[in-house]
Design an enzyme around this catalytic site. Structure first.
Site, short mmCIF file in Angstrom:
data_model
loop_
_atom_site.label_atom_id
_atom_site.label_comp_id
_atom_site.label_asym_id
_atom_site.label_seq_id
_atom_site.Cartn_x
_atom_site.Cartn_y
_atom_site.Cartn_z
N THR A 1 -14.30 8.87 -18.35
CA THR A 1 -13.69 8.38 -19.58
C THR A 1 -14.67 7.55 -20.37
O THR A 1 -14.67 6.33 -20.27
CB THR A 1 -12.44 7.54 -19.25
N SER A 2 -15.50 8.21 -21.17
CA SER A 2 -16.50 7.48 -21.95
C SER A 2 -15.85 6.57 -22.98
O SER A 2 -16.47 5.64 -23.47
CB SER A 2 -17.42 8.48 -22.66
N CYS A 3 -14.60 6.84 -23.33
CA CYS A 3 -13.91 6.01 -24.32
C CYS A 3 -13.20 4.84 -23.67
O CYS A 3 -12.59 4.03 -24.34
CB CYS A 3 -12.90 6.84 -25.10
N GLY A 4 -13.22 4.72 -22.34
CA GLY A 4 -12.58 3.60 -21.68
C GLY A 4 -11.51 4.03 -20.70
O GLY A 4 -11.38 5.19 -20.36
#
Length: 270
Positions: free
Chosen positions: A111-114
């Site tokens: 989850t590169s977006c968090g």
């Protein structure tokens, strides 16, 4: 890691003050890394090639899959020595403890977006413990450590496209460094290297080139590192988590400005 193997040149149009000309631009490389458990696919992460075993070990520690090096029965490249595939076998005892993690399929590293989902945050927090007191560092020495990060980076001066992580012990001696196209990957590699070399227990200070996010605080907490310093501001969720775990979060600007978000008791001021 050979920097030359991970840098490629591309033709670009450079424009300045209304004048454009063709120029050669160097960009950092990126390839997929497939992680297997018992030859079954678990995760695919995009990363800069190099230090794959350290990268995977650090990821496993951060995700709660392992607690100690001995939890690995074996960890290495696949049978064809493909550098983009890592095979892991855990001990039977460890499999029993973490089978739910391997089945979760919603790990942080994807989850590169968090973080996505309250339940996942609760699962991660359950394997974290507050940082211990006792370590203190002079504010001037922090700037020395931050300066060392830039000096260690091979890719960034040429590509402006990488992140880096640097670990120091209580005497502020460097124990691990890693650089990667991904900020999560850089930290996984740096922690994994210290973990596999059995130096992680001495880590006290982490310096990051990127902002401090929730995921990076979680990885540092799993590695029991009490102090994180970055070159940009953390997220609000990262600070909330840092406070709850008795950690020190700060960001250094230029060569003499330090913003302390929590845990200021560990930083000795002038």
């Amino acid at each position: 890691m050979n920097a030359e193997n991970n840098i490629k040149s591309f033709e670009a149009l450079r424009c300045e003050k209304g004048c454009c000309k063709t120029d050669s631009l160097e960009l950092i490389g990126e390839e997929p890394l497939l992680i297997h458990f018992d030859e079954k696919p678990y995760s695919v992460v995009m990363r800069t090639p190099g230090e794959e075993i350290f990268h995977t070990a650090g990821l496993c520690l951060g995700e709660g899959i392992v607690d100690k090096v001995d939890d690995f029965k074996t960890i290495g490249y696949d049978k064809d020595l493909d550098p983009n595939i890592i095979d892991i076998w855990l001990t039977p005892e460890r499999y029993k403890k973490i089978s739910h993690i391997l089945e979760r399929k919603t790990y942080v590293s994807q989850t590169s977006c968090g973080i996505c989902g309250k339940k996942m945050m609760e699962d991660l927090n359950s394997v974290l413990t507050p940082a211990k007191d006792g370590f203190e560092v002079d504010i001037e020495h922090i700037f020395d450590c931050v300066g060392m990060l830039s000096k260690k980076q091979h890719f960034y001066p040429r590509t402006r496209g990488s992140h880096a992580a640097l670990l120091f012990n209580q005497r502020l001696e460097m124990i691990s460094f890693a650089e990667d196209v991904g900020r999560h990957n850089a930290l996984d590699k740096a922690i994994g290297k210290a973990f596999m070399e059995k130096k992680l227990s001495s880590a006290r200070l982490l310096v990051l080139s990127s902002r401090i996010s929730y995921e990076l605080v979680q990885k540092a907490a799993r590695a029991k590192i009490p102090v994180i310093v970055s070159k940009s501001r953390p997220t609000a969720l990262a600070v909330e988590m840092g406070k709850s775990l008795n950690m020190t979060l700060a960001c250094a600007f230029e060569s003499s400005k330090l913003l302390i978000l929590c845990g200021g008791n560990r930083i000795k001021k002038q």
